[in-house]
Write an enzyme that holds these catalytic residues in place. Structure first.
Site, PDB file in Angstrom:
ATOM      1  N   PRO A   2      -6.629   1.331  -4.167  1.00 13.69           N
ATOM      2  CA  PRO A   2      -7.011   2.361  -3.226  1.00 13.69           C
ATOM      3  C   PRO A   2      -5.813   3.181  -2.814  1.00 13.69           C
ATOM      4  O   PRO A   2      -4.863   2.665  -2.234  1.00 13.69           O
ATOM      5  CB  PRO A   2      -7.576   1.573  -2.055  1.00 13.69           C
ATOM      6  CG  PRO A   2      -7.950   0.265  -2.617  1.00 13.69           C
ATOM      7  CD  PRO A   2      -6.969   0.005  -3.702  1.00 13.69           C
ATOM      8  N   GLU A   3      -5.863   4.437  -3.131  1.00 13.63           N
ATOM      9  CA  GLU A   3      -4.885   5.396  -2.627  1.00 13.63           C
ATOM     10  C   GLU A   3      -5.578   6.111  -1.468  1.00 13.63           C
ATOM     11  O   GLU A   3      -6.662   5.712  -1.063  1.00 13.63           O
ATOM     12  CB  GLU A   3      -4.461   6.345  -3.755  1.00 13.63           C
ATOM     13  CG  GLU A   3      -3.951   5.563  -4.980  1.00 13.63           C
ATOM     14  CD  GLU A   3      -3.510   6.427  -6.138  1.00 13.63           C
ATOM     15  OE1 GLU A   3      -2.997   7.528  -5.895  1.00 13.63           O
ATOM     16  OE2 GLU A   3      -3.659   6.002  -7.294  1.00 13.63           O
TER      17      GLU A   3
END
Length: 295
Positions: A2-3
């Site tokens: 997850p960015e």
DNA sequence: CAGTGGCCCTGAGCGC
DNA sequence: TGCGCTCAGGGCCACT
């Protein structure tokens, strides 16, 4: 994993459904990166506030006043100082948060990779994280203690209206570190992880190996524009799902189909047809086009 | 003090 | 089929 886009999509996909809920119980599975930092039972009876985001962290206020805090009127619901206690959540490399309303929650059994559950009057918030690089930390005050330490090193939000090329250039002045690694480090601007850093540098036509301190002002502005455009596009696509990522409804994102260079080693550049290359910088893969991206 | 590399942990994919 | 190796979206921390 997850960015920023995945974290923001996740936040948006459950924030309005959980706000105002009263916490009933907290369940902990295998240890995450840090201990919770309080007795799980002490959270019972608290009321969930408006989920916010700072960088790749989600801040979930839990109010002991037995009354929901008014939804914060903050731009993008970005965490700012002055909140009361809550949970600081990071999804690490493989984490995803799922929110299930009561009936649904009863049908979705826990698996071996579920490590945190917040049972509330409105439903169940569950963290699944196979690699357990993620974190859920209780903090009385995000301006103090571990939470503050984790948040303190973060650069500016990518959509901060005060952020511009000049700021980026000044933050990286004299830095010999490659611009790709400087982006990943997040000390000037947060949110671009490995995928979006590669994509933004491609869009800005900048060689990822260029020392960050050698970026000209116009190119710093171009890079910032590209970071924003890439993150916006990823947000609209619901994020990137290479393997584990799902939003709070369990749906994958679609940006993996839009990537121009990430994961495309040996395939033709979509602009000039020359071969996309993969190099390693700071033990992370970088994908780029040597013809389109210049020093 | 800037920068590098180890490490946290599990699973998938690949060569043999 | 199974083993061992490499690699994966992040980021803290010890060390040089």
């Amino acid at each position: 994993m997850p960015e920023l886009p995945e974290v923001e999509v996740t936040r948006q996909s459950f924030a309005q459904r959980i706000v105002g809920a009263q916490v009933q119980t907290v369940w902990l599975g295998a240890p995450l990166r840090w201990p919770l930092g309080c007795q799980p039972g002490s959270l019972a009876g608290t009321v969930v506030g408006q989920a916010q985001r700072r960088g790749k962290y989600i801040w979930l206020p839990l109010d002991h006043q037995r009354q929901a805090r008014a939804p914060a009127a903050l731009p993008g619901h970005v965490l700012q100082a002055g909140s009361a206690g809550g949970l600081l959540i990071h999804l690490g490399m493989s984490g995803s948060l799922r929110f299930m309303e009561l009936q649904q929650a009863a049908q979705q059994a826990r698996t071996g990779h579920d490590h945190f559950e917040l049972h509330t009057s409105r439903g169940l918030l569950r963290l699944r994280d196979p690699r357990r690089f993620g974190a859920v930390i209780w903090s009385d005050d995000p301006a103090q203690g571990l939470a503050a330490k984790l948040l303190a090193g973060l650069g500016r939000e990518p959509f901060d209206p005060e952020l511009n090329g000049a700021y980026l250039r000044q933050a990286w002045q004299g830095k010999r570190l490659a611009v790709k690694q400087a982006l990943l480090a997040g000390d000037a601007v947060v949110g671009a992880g490995n995928i979006y850093a590669c994509e933004a540098l491609f869009a800005a036509r900048i060689d990822p190996r260029l020392p960050a301190g050698r970026l000209s002002l116009p190119r710093a502005q171009a890079l910032l524009d590209a970071v924003q455009a890439t993150l916006r596009q990823a947000l609209a696509a619901g994020g990137t799902s290479l393997r584990d990522y799902r939003n709070a409804d369990g749906d994958p994102g679609g940006f993996q189909f839009l990537a121009q260079v990430y994961g495309r080693e040996g395939q033709p550049c979509l602009v000039c047809q020359s071969m996309v290359r993969r190099i390693v910088q700071g033990q992370r893969s970088t994908f780029y086009c040597a013809k389109c991206q210049r020093r």
